[in-house]
Each structure stands twice: as C-alpha cells, then as structure tokens.
Design an enzyme around this catalytic site. Sequence first.
Site, PDB file in Angstrom:
ATOM      1  N   ASP A 184     -63.453  29.457  48.672  1.00  0.00           N
ATOM      2  CA  ASP A 184     -62.108  29.372  49.241  1.00  0.00           C
ATOM      3  C   ASP A 184     -61.396  28.120  48.776  1.00  0.00           C
ATOM      4  O   ASP A 184     -62.021  27.159  48.337  1.00  0.00           O
ATOM      5  CB  ASP A 184     -62.195  29.357  50.773  1.00  0.00           C
ATOM      6  N   GLU A 185     -60.078  28.154  48.897  1.00  0.00           N
ATOM      7  CA  GLU A 185     -59.240  26.977  48.700  1.00  0.00           C
ATOM      8  C   GLU A 185     -59.643  26.162  47.474  1.00  0.00           C
ATOM      9  O   GLU A 185     -59.986  24.997  47.579  1.00  0.00           O
ATOM     10  CB  GLU A 185     -59.307  26.069  49.946  1.00  0.00           C
TER      11      GLU A 185
END
Lengths: 527, 527
Positions: free
Chosen positions: A330-331
């Site tokens: 993620d991210e």
Amino acid sequence: PPVPPGPKVHATRGEVWPRPASIRRSPGFYLLRPLSFYFQITGRRCALLEPATTRYLRVVQAEAAVAAPRPSRAHRTRAERNSWARAWRTDPLFRGYLRSLQVEVEDCEDWPWPGMDESYQLVVDDSAPGASKIKARSVWGALRGLESFVQLLSPSDDGATLLVNVTEVDDAPRFPHRGLLLDTSRHFLPVEDIKLELDALEAVKMNVLHWHIVDDQSFPWQSSLFPELSESGAYDPSQTYSPENVRDILEYARLRGIRVVAEFDTPGHTRSWGEGRPGLLAACHDSSGRPDGTFANIDPTKPQNREFLKQLFGEVAAVFPDPVLHLGGDEVPEFCWNSDPGVRAYMENRGISGDYRRLQSEYLRWLTLEVQRLNRTPVVWQEAWENGDFAANEVIVHVWLGDAMDLINKITRRGFRALLSETWYLDHLQTGWEAMYRIDPHNFAGTPDQLRLVEGGEACMWSEMVDATNVHSRVWPRAAAVAERLWSPRTTRDTTAAARRLEELVCRLNRRGIPSSPANGPGYCPR
Amino acid sequence: PPVPPGPKVHATRGEVWPRPASIRRSPGFYLLRPLSFYFQITGRRCALLEPATTRYLRVVQAEAAVAAPRPSRAHRTRAERNSWARAWRTDPLFRGYLRSLQVEVEDCEDWPWPGMDESYQLVVDDSAPGASKIKARSVWGALRGLESFVQLLSPSDDGATLLVNVTEVDDAPRFPHRGLLLDTSRHFLPVEDIKLELDALEAVKMNVLHWHIVDDQSFPWQSSLFPELSESGAYDPSQTYSPENVRDILEYARLRGIRVVAEFDTPGHTRSWGEGRPGLLAACHDSSGRPDGTFANIDPTKPQNREFLKQLFGEVAAVFPDPVLHLGGDEVPEFCWNSDPGVRAYMENRGISGDYRRLQSEYLRWLTLEVQRLNRTPVVWQEAWENGDFAANEVIVHVWLGDAMDLINKITRRGFRALLSETWYLDHLQTGWEAMYRIDPHNFAGTPDQLRLVEGGEACMWSEMVDATNVHSRVWPRAAAVAERLWSPRTTRDTTAAARRLEELVCRLNRRGIPSSPANGPGYCPR
C-alpha cells in the site's frame, strides 16, 4: 424527555457474543457450582482440548466471582440463605444442578488454518443434565462451543452458583477470516499485551491476528538471518520481539484457534529497514543530483536487494507457519524512486521511465511468486491489486479505502478473494461500534460465486496514537462489532438488541482482565 | 517527503512541564546518585514537607530506573564501566555530585486554598552544590519546586546516575485555579483511580480536583444524614464513596496541595437523587393530567425540599473543607416543572406561570445565599448566571459553551469572577492537545481589573464513555496542555517546542504509573 437514572442500556444476562447462527434458550434452568463443575472429554482427546477446558474452567470461576453476595445481602442469616436455596429447588423451572458438560470432538488438528471447521452444536439438556454436551467435527468447533457455553452462564441470586438456561445452539461462522490487525511499529506492544488481545479475540471468536509487525518507524522483529535489521531499526533494544517472543505468541494464539498472519509491508513503509541495511532503499537526490540524506521505498532494481528479500521472506515463512502472508503493497510513493540515479537508469534501460506503477507491480508480482514458492498465499492491500498485474486467485485483496462495496464487487468479479477493513479502522475515533456493526462485506450485488470469494475482514488498530496504555480500551468494544458481523447471520442487524448484549460483553471482558471501555454511555459492571 | 524512521517528535531531556515563568539552564552539570541523594529541610519543618520529600525521593528512584544499563550495555566489563565514569570526571562541564537539595520554607499551611502562594525559586548552584536549594514563601511553593526539581533530572549515560544541569528557576503560576473535573456519576471511578489522577495533577502542578460527584445517572456519595440517597441512587452498593473514602481522597489531595471542589449540581441533573427521596423531584404528567412515571428537576416549591437541601448542603460543607463549592445550575429543562400540578399551582399563585427561568433563578439565588451562610463561595455553570439574578461577586461563573471569550468578557465586565472550560472538554475526542493549548482565558480585550477576575479554568472529563479502563489515557496528555496554559507565561505558545517537552512528560507520567497515552504520533518511552 427526562433522563432516566441508571445505565443508559441495560445489559442482557447470559447472551452469547457473537450471536450464534441458531440459538434457542428455554425458561428451564440449571444451577452450576463453579468449584465442582467440570468438562468431560468424551470424544477424541485432542492435544488442544485439555488446555482449553482448563482455561474455560478458570473463566467459569471468574464468572462466579461476580455472583458473590453483595454487601446488602451479606447480612442475611444462614437460615435466610437456606430458605433462599430451598426457594430455587421448588421453582418449577429449576431443572437441578449441572455438574459437567461433555465435549465430543471427531477430528484433531494442531494448527488453525484458513479452511478450519469451527462449527459446533451445544446442548444444555432439558431433562438429562448429564446429556448436556458440545459436539464438534473439529477441535476448533469445540473451542468456539466452550466459549459459547461460558457466555450462557450468569450469576444466580444465591451468591454462590451460576445459572444456565436449557439451551440448544447450532452454530458456525459466516466468514472464515475474522481478524484484528495490531501495528507494532508505530508503537511497540509488549508480548503480554499482545496475549491479552489474543484472550479478547478468543472471547469474541475471532480467528486471525494480523500482525503488522514492522513499518517505516521501527523494525521490532528480530531476524536471525539479518539481526542488524532490528539492532538498527528498532526504537530501542528493549522494544523488539525475539524468536522466543514470537514462538510464545504463536503458541498462545494456536491454543486458542487463532491464526497469526504476519505482514511485512513492501516496497513502501520500509524506512526502518534501511537503518540496518544500507543500499536497500532508494535514495532521494536533490535537483543538483546529490543525495539529500532521505530514503524511501525498497530499491527493487538491485539484484542484491532481491536476493536479500528472498532470504528474508524465506525466514519469515519458516517462523510464521500460517499459509497466508501479508505483503502490504500500500501507499507506495514515487519518491525516492524518481530521483535515485540507479533506479532511473534501470527504468530507462527497461523503457519504462516514469512508470512507477509498473515498477511497483513488477516488483510485487515477483515477490508474490517468490512467496508462493514458499507455499504461502499472499495478501496485498487494495492499491497493489489496482495498480498490479496479478493472475486471478494469486493474491487475496485487502480493501481499506474508498467505495469498499464497489471495489469488493470488482475484485470478486475478476475471481480474486477479498477482505474488508474499510469502516473498521479503530484509529478513526469518530467511528462508533454501530457504524462498524452496520457495514457488511456481502452488501453488494454479487453472484453466489462472488460472495464466496469474500473471506471476511479485519478490524485495524493502527498504532500512531496507541501503545500499551490505551490499546485495549481502544480496540474493545468496537472490534466486537466486527466479530459479530463476520460470525453471525446476515440477518443479525438490530443495533438496539446488540447494544444490550454488547453491554454484557464489555463487563465479561473486564472480568477476564481485558480493559474494554464502555460501549453505550452511562452504566457500570456489577461486581 | 519520505517518512523518517524513529519517533515523530523527539523528546526533550530534563525539561519542566508546565514551563516555569523563568528558567535558565546552563551547560554545566552534576550527577546525582539516587540511592544517597536527599532533601534537606532547612527552613520551617512544615507537616506537609516530610511526606512530600519522601514522595519525591521515590520519584527520583523511578527516574533512575530508566537509567539502568540497556541490554546492549549490559555486556560491558567492569573495567569499561570504570573508564566510562572516569570520562565524566574529566568532562570540563562536570561540576561534581549533587548530594542533597535544601528546601527552605517560610510559612506553613495545612489546607490548600484559592489564594495560596505557589511561587518558589530553585537553584542548582554552579560552584557550590551544597548551596543548591528550593526557596518558597509557603509550603505550597515548596511542593511545586520539588516537582520542578525532579523534572530537571534525566538519565545519564553511565546507567547508574541522573544528570542535572546548573539551573535557576524563578516561578509562579499565572492563574490561581488550575483544575481537572472528574465525573463519578456517569461511570463510577474507584478511589485508587482518583488517587492516580491526583498523582498526575501534582506532576503538572494542577491544584484543583473538581469532583462532579453525583448526577442524573447515579448518586455514589454516601450522605450520613440521608444514606437513602446512595442506597437507592448508586448503581450498586460497591459503587459508592463512604465517608472514609472521601476523607482518604481529601487527605491525599491535601498532601499534594490540591483542592477538592465538590459539585452537587441542582436543580437539573438530579434524577438519581429522586430514587431515595420520593417527592424531591417534579413529576411529569401526561396530557390527561396523570403522572407518567418520569421525573426531572428538583421541585423547589415544596418547603420540605428546601429544608432537605439546607441540611444536605450543610453536611456537604462539613465534609468538603474547600471554601469553594460548585452548585451546577446547568441544563435545566422545563420538564417536569411544566406539567407537575404542584409546581404549576405555585407558579400561578406567584404570578410567574410559564417563567421557568424565574423559578430556576430564584431557586439558585436562594441556594447561593444558603451556601454563603456556610462560608462557601459558590460556582455555577454559565447558564445559571445568564438566566440568573446574582449580585456581583456572589458567584464564580464557569464557562463551557459557545463564544467563551466574549462571555468571559461580559462576566468580568459585570464584576464576576470566571473559570474557563470551553475547548477543554476531554470527552471531545476530536479536540487535540494543540487546540487545548492554544486557547487562553485572557484572550479577550478586557481591562486589567477584568483580567484579574479570571481565576483560571479546568479540563473536564465527563464520563459517559469513560470508566477506570480508559480514564487515565483519555485525560493524559491532553489535560497537561491545560495545565501549562494556566501556569506558564502567556508568551509560552510555541506548539512545536511544547510537543517535544510533552513527549518527555508522557514518558515521565508513564514511569510514575500514570498510563498517559501518546501525545504526538509514533514513538516510544525508553526503559
């Protein structure tokens, strides 16, 4: 209208949380003497059963402690107390004393796993107390049945026994994956606090501890192959998990039928990894082409980094036996990929300059295949899947952001399995238990095949603002709303009824030493 | 930009919270051996000083526990440790060992009071360690000076001593009233948890515990004159404060220079009072004129209720020695006044039918005069003043709602004293410590006379969603922001600098057993 005195919501007595698939409580009742009651193992003597029955006998004791005479009753004479006991015996609903409960299991297993059978039947018999029993195909169902049984108990009014109604339960979870994420990177959590969380998970029949063990801020996990990671990346030598600590936690969870799914989030969220491993991370460079001293993202273009990751994940798979492994993903920001000369040169040579999504998806696909080779099913956060290039069923997709139902629909339509965590972020203080209770991972217009691909979900306790001082009261009672949503039938939706049962659950958790905070406003737990 | 590893905010070492009016720390330093260090009382031997120095010696021990060698240092040989100690001794900034600190007080007092003198001077002398001392006019200042002294200490690197810089402090609070409200009606708080809060108040130099002891939901205070109030109005006999419990709390607070201001909120917020006292509350009637079984507000029209209140507040004044008493007066609804036939008849006879404000203000004026006769200064919540008819200086007005600065301006312009709690409601989870830190009770365009009428303020922990499981982590660290705002000079406003000192304070509170939650995001407390 005028404010009534007393608790805002009146607790139920002897109701089970999460609500069983089917439960019938009759008015007839038994009394149970905590000091002589026992569980009788009548089926296979699985290794997990003995510690479980011992554990639940202790819970029975803890429940009985509540039934101690209150001060206002302490002054009753012995004669008065005897007449009280006689009154019970002449009550036409009194069925006698429940001296034991049979526990009958067909199949033993040693490690909880994604397909484990947690179904059970529980009968507190109307006419023959000795016929009362928990029946389960697998030992996991027996654990869940034991939990339900102790939750049926409530203090009787005679101050020495527990009351249990004649009851029939036929129960199984709706979703196989019912988890809690604990983040031990933003703040360290001592082993004892993780165990307390495992106690609480068992109490609400959750079966997955998602251990978000490392992240940007600190690397508390001691690797045996690469000890420098925690030596340089932990906040402090006291704030690390030794191999023995990890084994201790895994064993504690195993005994409770709880899987431990470790997360080693890459290629972002790895800043602390770089402390002990120079060269692992891409280096940000300023506009004049000089390193500016900051780092972000693993540099996947270096062969030695790939080799390091292969070895590290090999160790991870050896340490964490669960077949599922969370890879994060993620991210992932573009920096420092977009200024590191090595990364830029690599991307230019490959003809993918500026396409950082591509760099990320190729990396995660590679890691996924490596992890599959280790017989692990990878989970990734939603953006790794959205930006990625996975074959169907290659990864489980963990949804945490945006229009979750629409996304789960898309994910399952393409044949991937999904987990829900959106709305279930416990660090969002404005989200109350009712909102967490209302969302349902099946609340989208999918085919039966699609619905089957939804494995469940997790409440997430990101720990930026949470450490051992407040983690338990922040997780509970809200995570219990998630537990019921994922276990109970879809039709169990009435928040007014749930509030009364949750009020009882909070006090039950408190009695077991888990400092759940209040659920519904003013009130108290009887002593 | 890339996320840096490690704590988000790096803690200071040996900084004082709240920041003193004047402090000068020099680079020269002493080492302090915790096991031989002592406080030497050189002025008057006030009764409060002996327990205070004993208490603070224990804090010194707790601070030293942090300085224990970390695991990575445990393997040093004795020779290595000796050479380390020698290195200190040759450091040109090393001034030697601080063996003791003088404590010199001019005036003894036994009970903290609104005008008490909390000023002190503290010197850690540059050349003569034996001349280091706390000097205070009153014993209260000595308590505050002891707190500042222990906060100057930080672990040295040799693992056995504490480091203290050469320092000069000249300190006094900006506001005399710096409090925390605890609400023990919505949820009961055990005596030990109230004491833990008193420990924390002492640590941040707060001097008022505002004990919101009873309310609609429960009446935990045991009255000796009217025991039926708690017998019927408490949640449970186990959830009450006996006269001995109250004395215990008062004494614990007194030793720490903390006033206990009790609140008995009337005429609203009294639902639980009615449980043991039929006829005390107005009874709601339905449209056909029959009682509907609900009650609200004390019925002030009955002479026997006035007589009861006189006796009850007489007992309250005898139990709680502080010259200030909080009378509440907030949120008084019209019901059941507007349907109770007795109240309606009374109002008709008086020619004030429908004017419930008048009924309320006449009642509160009456109660105020009764309480003044008991030598108590009443505090009321703002709406009692807004709707009331008080002579100047008859009540202190407690501001909690709306445009607080404008209201304080109005209140003080009319010659009344004011307390601020608006923005300082700890049950408002969305209000972070920074917001609490920024508001200032003097932030209005008032004359010097007006500014002098602002007595200070209180952080308020309303306990609808708070009990012993989460009260401490919810109060701290945010209440510390209020403590600094009310103690330190108005110019102490930099939240970036405060964040670093607050980070240190949180770990200090944790070491003293107060489970303050994290203040600023990812981080840790060194062990």
